[in-house]
Scaffold this motif. Structure first.
Motif, PDB file in Angstrom:
ATOM      1  N   ILE A  15     102.574 -39.875 -75.292  1.00 18.36           N
ATOM      2  CA  ILE A  15     102.950 -41.289 -75.345  1.00 18.36           C
ATOM      3  C   ILE A  15     104.285 -41.464 -76.062  1.00 18.36           C
ATOM      4  O   ILE A  15     105.172 -42.181 -75.599  1.00 18.36           O
ATOM      5  CB  ILE A  15     101.843 -42.106 -76.046  1.00 18.36           C
ATOM      6  CG1 ILE A  15     100.574 -42.117 -75.180  1.00 18.36           C
ATOM      7  CG2 ILE A  15     102.301 -43.536 -76.305  1.00 18.36           C
ATOM      8  CD1 ILE A  15      99.366 -42.710 -75.865  1.00 18.36           C
ATOM      9  N   LEU A  16     104.420 -40.788 -77.183  1.00 18.66           N
ATOM     10  CA  LEU A  16     105.673 -40.896 -77.931  1.00 18.66           C
ATOM     11  C   LEU A  16     106.846 -40.402 -77.102  1.00 18.66           C
ATOM     12  O   LEU A  16     107.905 -41.035 -77.034  1.00 18.66           O
ATOM     13  CB  LEU A  16     105.569 -40.085 -79.232  1.00 18.66           C
ATOM     14  CG  LEU A  16     104.726 -40.730 -80.335  1.00 18.66           C
ATOM     15  CD1 LEU A  16     104.503 -39.740 -81.472  1.00 18.66           C
ATOM     16  CD2 LEU A  16     105.410 -41.987 -80.858  1.00 18.66           C
ATOM     17  N   THR A  68     107.711 -42.776 -74.403  1.00 23.30           N
ATOM     18  CA  THR A  68     108.369 -43.957 -74.959  1.00 23.30           C
ATOM     19  C   THR A  68     109.841 -43.703 -75.208  1.00 23.30           C
ATOM     20  O   THR A  68     110.705 -44.528 -74.933  1.00 23.30           O
ATOM     21  CB  THR A  68     107.700 -44.349 -76.296  1.00 23.30           C
ATOM     22  OG1 THR A  68     106.309 -44.451 -76.080  1.00 23.30           O
ATOM     23  CG2 THR A  68     108.233 -45.662 -76.806  1.00 23.30           C
ATOM     24  N   ILE A  69     110.108 -42.514 -75.734  1.00 23.42           N
ATOM     25  CA  ILE A  69     111.483 -42.190 -76.101  1.00 23.42           C
ATOM     26  C   ILE A  69     112.341 -41.893 -74.871  1.00 23.42           C
ATOM     27  O   ILE A  69     113.497 -42.281 -74.786  1.00 23.42           O
ATOM     28  CB  ILE A  69     111.482 -40.986 -77.072  1.00 23.42           C
ATOM     29  CG1 ILE A  69     110.854 -41.414 -78.395  1.00 23.42           C
ATOM     30  CG2 ILE A  69     112.881 -40.453 -77.300  1.00 23.42           C
ATOM     31  CD1 ILE A  69     110.444 -40.256 -79.281  1.00 23.42           C
ATOM     32  N   LEU A  95     111.846 -42.666 -71.599  1.00 25.40           N
ATOM     33  CA  LEU A  95     111.923 -43.575 -70.457  1.00 25.40           C
ATOM     34  C   LEU A  95     113.291 -44.242 -70.398  1.00 25.40           C
ATOM     35  O   LEU A  95     113.765 -44.822 -71.365  1.00 25.40           O
ATOM     36  CB  LEU A  95     110.850 -44.656 -70.575  1.00 25.40           C
ATOM     37  CG  LEU A  95     109.547 -44.379 -69.842  1.00 25.40           C
ATOM     38  CD1 LEU A  95     108.578 -45.514 -70.108  1.00 25.40           C
ATOM     39  CD2 LEU A  95     109.785 -44.230 -68.352  1.00 25.40           C
ATOM     40  N   LYS A  96     113.883 -44.152 -69.265  1.00 26.84           N
ATOM     41  CA  LYS A  96     115.169 -44.814 -69.084  1.00 26.84           C
ATOM     42  C   LYS A  96     114.932 -46.255 -68.658  1.00 26.84           C
ATOM     43  O   LYS A  96     114.000 -46.562 -67.921  1.00 26.84           O
ATOM     44  CB  LYS A  96     115.972 -44.084 -68.002  1.00 26.84           C
ATOM     45  CG  LYS A  96     116.310 -42.657 -68.361  1.00 26.84           C
ATOM     46  CD  LYS A  96     117.262 -42.595 -69.533  1.00 26.84           C
ATOM     47  CE  LYS A  96     117.619 -41.158 -69.865  1.00 26.84           C
ATOM     48  NZ  LYS A  96     118.337 -41.043 -71.128  1.00 26.84           N
ATOM     49  N   ALA A  97     115.788 -47.100 -69.128  1.00 27.20           N
ATOM     50  CA  ALA A  97     115.680 -48.501 -68.739  1.00 27.20           C
ATOM     51  C   ALA A  97     115.903 -48.656 -67.240  1.00 27.20           C
ATOM     52  O   ALA A  97     116.832 -48.093 -66.680  1.00 27.20           O
ATOM     53  CB  ALA A  97     116.720 -49.312 -69.497  1.00 27.20           C
ATOM     54  N   GLN A  98     114.975 -49.352 -66.637  1.00 22.20           N
ATOM     55  CA  GLN A  98     115.133 -49.614 -65.214  1.00 22.20           C
ATOM     56  C   GLN A  98     114.881 -51.087 -64.963  1.00 22.20           C
ATOM     57  O   GLN A  98     114.051 -51.703 -65.620  1.00 22.20           O
ATOM     58  CB  GLN A  98     114.122 -48.798 -64.403  1.00 22.20           C
ATOM     59  CG  GLN A  98     114.400 -47.311 -64.440  1.00 22.20           C
ATOM     60  CD  GLN A  98     113.403 -46.576 -63.564  1.00 22.20           C
ATOM     61  OE1 GLN A  98     113.205 -46.939 -62.408  1.00 22.20           O
ATOM     62  NE2 GLN A  98     112.783 -45.573 -64.109  1.00 22.20           N
ATOM     63  N   THR A 129     111.134 -52.733 -64.769  1.00 19.56           N
ATOM     64  CA  THR A 129     110.113 -51.804 -65.256  1.00 19.56           C
ATOM     65  C   THR A 129     109.659 -52.217 -66.652  1.00 19.56           C
ATOM     66  O   THR A 129     110.482 -52.547 -67.499  1.00 19.56           O
ATOM     67  CB  THR A 129     110.662 -50.368 -65.303  1.00 19.56           C
ATOM     68  OG1 THR A 129     111.066 -49.983 -64.001  1.00 19.56           O
ATOM     69  CG2 THR A 129     109.598 -49.405 -65.811  1.00 19.56           C
ATOM     70  N   ILE A 143     106.809 -51.118 -69.868  1.00 15.66           N
ATOM     71  CA  ILE A 143     105.832 -50.151 -70.369  1.00 15.66           C
ATOM     72  C   ILE A 143     104.888 -50.881 -71.328  1.00 15.66           C
ATOM     73  O   ILE A 143     105.297 -51.754 -72.083  1.00 15.66           O
ATOM     74  CB  ILE A 143     106.501 -48.949 -71.061  1.00 15.66           C
ATOM     75  CG1 ILE A 143     107.418 -49.398 -72.196  1.00 15.66           C
ATOM     76  CG2 ILE A 143     107.275 -48.118 -70.055  1.00 15.66           C
ATOM     77  CD1 ILE A 143     108.027 -48.245 -72.956  1.00 15.66           C
ATOM     78  N   PHE A 144     103.626 -50.505 -71.225  1.00 10.85           N
ATOM     79  CA  PHE A 144     102.592 -51.187 -72.009  1.00 10.85           C
ATOM     80  C   PHE A 144     101.794 -50.171 -72.814  1.00 10.85           C
ATOM     81  O   PHE A 144     101.590 -49.036 -72.379  1.00 10.85           O
ATOM     82  CB  PHE A 144     101.591 -51.897 -71.079  1.00 10.85           C
ATOM     83  CG  PHE A 144     102.158 -53.068 -70.335  1.00 10.85           C
ATOM     84  CD1 PHE A 144     102.002 -54.360 -70.820  1.00 10.85           C
ATOM     85  CD2 PHE A 144     102.839 -52.875 -69.138  1.00 10.85           C
ATOM     86  CE1 PHE A 144     102.516 -55.446 -70.129  1.00 10.85           C
ATOM     87  CE2 PHE A 144     103.349 -53.958 -68.445  1.00 10.85           C
ATOM     88  CZ  PHE A 144     103.193 -55.254 -68.937  1.00 10.85           C
ATOM     89  N   LEU A 162     106.822 -53.784 -73.121  1.00 10.24           N
ATOM     90  CA  LEU A 162     108.271 -53.940 -73.294  1.00 10.24           C
ATOM     91  C   LEU A 162     108.924 -54.048 -71.936  1.00 10.24           C
ATOM     92  O   LEU A 162     108.655 -53.246 -71.039  1.00 10.24           O
ATOM     93  CB  LEU A 162     108.854 -52.729 -74.041  1.00 10.24           C
ATOM     94  CG  LEU A 162     108.311 -52.478 -75.438  1.00 10.24           C
ATOM     95  CD1 LEU A 162     109.047 -51.303 -76.071  1.00 10.24           C
ATOM     96  CD2 LEU A 162     108.437 -53.725 -76.303  1.00 10.24           C
ATOM     97  N   LYS A 163     109.764 -55.048 -71.786  1.00 11.99           N
ATOM     98  CA  LYS A 163     110.404 -55.264 -70.489  1.00 11.99           C
ATOM     99  C   LYS A 163     111.631 -54.369 -70.353  1.00 11.99           C
ATOM    100  O   LYS A 163     112.272 -54.018 -71.333  1.00 11.99           O
ATOM    101  CB  LYS A 163     110.816 -56.719 -70.357  1.00 11.99           C
ATOM    102  CG  LYS A 163     109.647 -57.691 -70.399  1.00 11.99           C
ATOM    103  CD  LYS A 163     110.157 -59.121 -70.343  1.00 11.99           C
ATOM    104  CE  LYS A 163     109.029 -60.113 -70.447  1.00 11.99           C
ATOM    105  NZ  LYS A 163     109.523 -61.511 -70.532  1.00 11.99           N
TER     106      LYS A 163
END
Lengths: 195, 228
Positions: free
Chosen positions: A10-11, A14-15, A17-20, A23, A25-26, A194-195
Motif C-alpha cells: 500500500i505504501l 501510494t508513493i 502512483l503517478k498522477a493521472q 484517477t 486512490i482510496f 485522493l483525487k
C-alpha cells in the motif's frame, strides 16, 4: 509477515502512483461481519479490515479500478471435543481466518445535485483464504485461492478539489473449492480518497 | 491528482495499528491443555476386559540434545488416576503377571516426554526404542528383545509433534505382538487405544494437580468405547 507485505504494498503504491487525469486512490477501514463458511469457522464481527482501491473515472458516471483488501476474523471456542482425521481432541480452539481479496471492479455513479454521489459497483477476482486453528501446541492450517465476487453500494462525498470521503457496504463471496468451504462476509467501509 | 498525504498517511497508520493490536489471542496455561485420543476402529473392545498397569512412569529423554526438566512428583497421582478411570469403566485389574504369561488382555504403559518429538511419523521408531523392555516386561522372553523398536500400527498424529511434558497413556496388546518374518531386529505390538495430555507436565503451575486430573479424566471421558 503477511501484514507487513500488504502494508508495504500500500505504501509503495501510494508513493509510486503517478498522477493521472480522472484517477483516484482510496483507502478504507473495513470492519466486517462474517457469513456462511467464514462464520462457521470464526463467527465474530471483526474490527480488523482494510482495503486499498485505485479508480479510473472513464466519465462522470463510470469508473473501473483495482482493489486489494485484507480482513482478519477470529474466534475463541471454549473447550470442546472435536475430531480431526482419526483423532479425538478436547481443547480450547483459537481460530483465525485471513482473507485477502484481489479484484477488478466497475462502478456506476448516480450524479445528482450537491456533493454526495451514490454509486453501485461490482468486483470480480480472486481471494487468498487461510483458516488456522490453534489447539494447544498444534496448528491446523488450510489455505486456498478462491474465485471471488463482490457487489457493493456506497456514496462518495466531494470534500474539496483534492479529496473524497467514502462510505460503502460491500459483500464478498469466495466460491467453494474442493474441501475448502465458500467464504463470505459483509463489510462496512469508511475511507478517504485522493483525487 | 492532487495529494493529501498527511490524511492518507494517518489512515494507513490507523490501519496498521488496528492490525497489529492483538490480532492473536493470549492463551492461559489451562487453555493450552489438550487431551487427545486415538483408537483402532477394528478392535472389538468388548473382548478386552482386564488390564495390567505398571506403577512406574517412563521418562523419555534425549541424551544427545539434552532434556528439559519435568516435574516427577506427580507419578503417584497419574498412576492412581489412570487406574481409577479403568476401574470406573468396568475393567478388571490384573496385578503381578506370572513369568512368561500374559495374564491381562492389555497392558497400560505410562510415559512422559522430557524432549520434544518433532516428527510424529517417526515417533514410534524413535521413542519406543528408548523403552527398557527387559525392565518393563520382565516376564517377556528374551528371544524377542530387549531394545528392539516397536511398531504399533497407527502412526497418524498431527505432524507437528509432541512437546516436553506430554503424558502418554498407551494400551498395548502384548498377546498380539508379532515378529516380522525374516527380521529378528524388531517386532510389532498392536495398540488398540492410546491417549495423551499434551505438555501438561512442562513448567511449574500451582494448579498442576487439578489440570492433570481434568486432562486424564478427559482422555477416558472421550473414549466411551472403553466402557464395560
Amino acid at each position: 509477515m503477511k501484514k507487513y507485505i500488504i502494508i508495504s504494498f500500500i505504501l509503495l503504491a501510494t508513493i509510486t502512483l503517478k498522477a493521472q487525469e480522472g484517477t483516484s486512490i482510496f483507502i478504507n477501514y473495513l470492519p466486517s461481519i462474517p457469513m456462511g463458511g467464514t462464520a462457521d469457522f470464526s463467527n465474530n464481527i471483526s474490527p480488523r479490515g482494510v482495503d486499498f482501491e485505485v479508480e479510473r473515472f472513464l466519465n462522470e458516471e463510470l469508473s473501473v479500478g483495482f482493489n486489494i483488501a485484507w480482513n482478519l476474523f477470529r474466534e475463541k471456542i471454549p473447550e470442546e471435543t472435536f475430531y480431526h482425521n482419526d483423532l479425538t481432541i478436547t481443547a480450547v480452539q483459537f481460530r483465525y481466518t485471513n482473507i485477502v481479496p484481489l479484484q477488478v471492479n466497475v462502478k456506476k455513479y448516480f450524479s445528482g445535485e450537491g456533493d454526495y454521489i451514490p454509486y453501485a459497483g461490482f468486483g470480480l477476482g480472486t481471494s487468498y483464504n487461510e483458516s488456522r486453528n490453534d489447539v494447544g501446541v498444534f496448528t491446523l492450517t488450510e489455505d486456498k485461492w478462491l474465485f471471488n465476487l463482490a457487489p457493493e453500494i456506497g456514496m462518495l462525498y466531494d470534500m474539496n478539489y483534492k479529496a473524497w470521503l467514502s462510505v460503502k457496504l460491500k459483500y464478498n463471496y469466495g466460491f467453494k473449492s474442493g474441501e475448502f468451504p465458500s467464504q463470505s462476509f459483509l463489510s462496512l467501509g469508511l475511507g478517504i480518497g485522493l483525487k | 491528482m492532487n495529494r493529501n498525504y498527511p490524511i492518507f498517511a494517518l489512515l494507513l497508520f490507523v490501519s496498521a495499528v488496528l492490525f497489529s493490536c492483538h490480532p492473536e489471542y493470549d492463551a492461559t496455561v489451562e487453555e493450552l491443555d489438550v487431551a487427545i485420543t486415538q483408537y483402532d476402529e477394528e478392535q472389538d473392545f468388548s473382548q478386552l476386559q482386564t488390564f495390567y498397569l505398571e506403577d512406574s512412569i517412563i521418562y523419555i529423554n534425549d541424551e544427545e540434545s539434552g532434556s528439559a526438566s519435568v516435574d516427577h512428583s506427580q507419578n503417584d497421582l497419574i498412576v492412581s488416576l489412570v487406574r481409577q478411570n479403568f476401574l470406573d469403566m468396568g475393567w478388571t485389574e490384573v496385578t503381578g503377571p506370572t513369568d512368561g504369561e500374559m495374564d491381562a488382555d492389555v497392558s497400560i504403559m505410562l510415559s512422559v516426554l522430557e524432549t520434544d518429538l518433532s516428527f510424529y511419523y517417526y515417533y514410534w521408531w524413535d521413542w519406543w526404542y528408548w523403552y527398557p523392555w527387559d525392565w518393563w516386561y520382565p516376564w517377556y522372553g528374551d528371544p524377542w528383545y530387549p531394545g528392539y523398536p516397536v511398531w504399533p500400527g497407527y502412526p497418524t498424529y498431527p505432524s507437528q509433534g509432541y512437546t516436553v511434558g506430554t503424558l502418554f497413556i498407551d494400551m498395548l496388546d502384548m498377546n498380539g505382538a508379532e515378529m516380522p518374518e525374516g527380521d529378528d531386529s524388531s517386532f510389532k505390538v498392536p495398540m488398540p487405544w492410546k491417549g495423551a495430555a499434551i505438555g501438561i507436565l512442562a513448567g511449574s503451575d500451582t494448579f498442576l494437580q487439578q489440570r492433570l486430573t481434568n486432562e486424564i479424566n478427559q482422555v477416558f471421558k472421550q473414549s466411551p468405547y472403553l466402557q464395560k
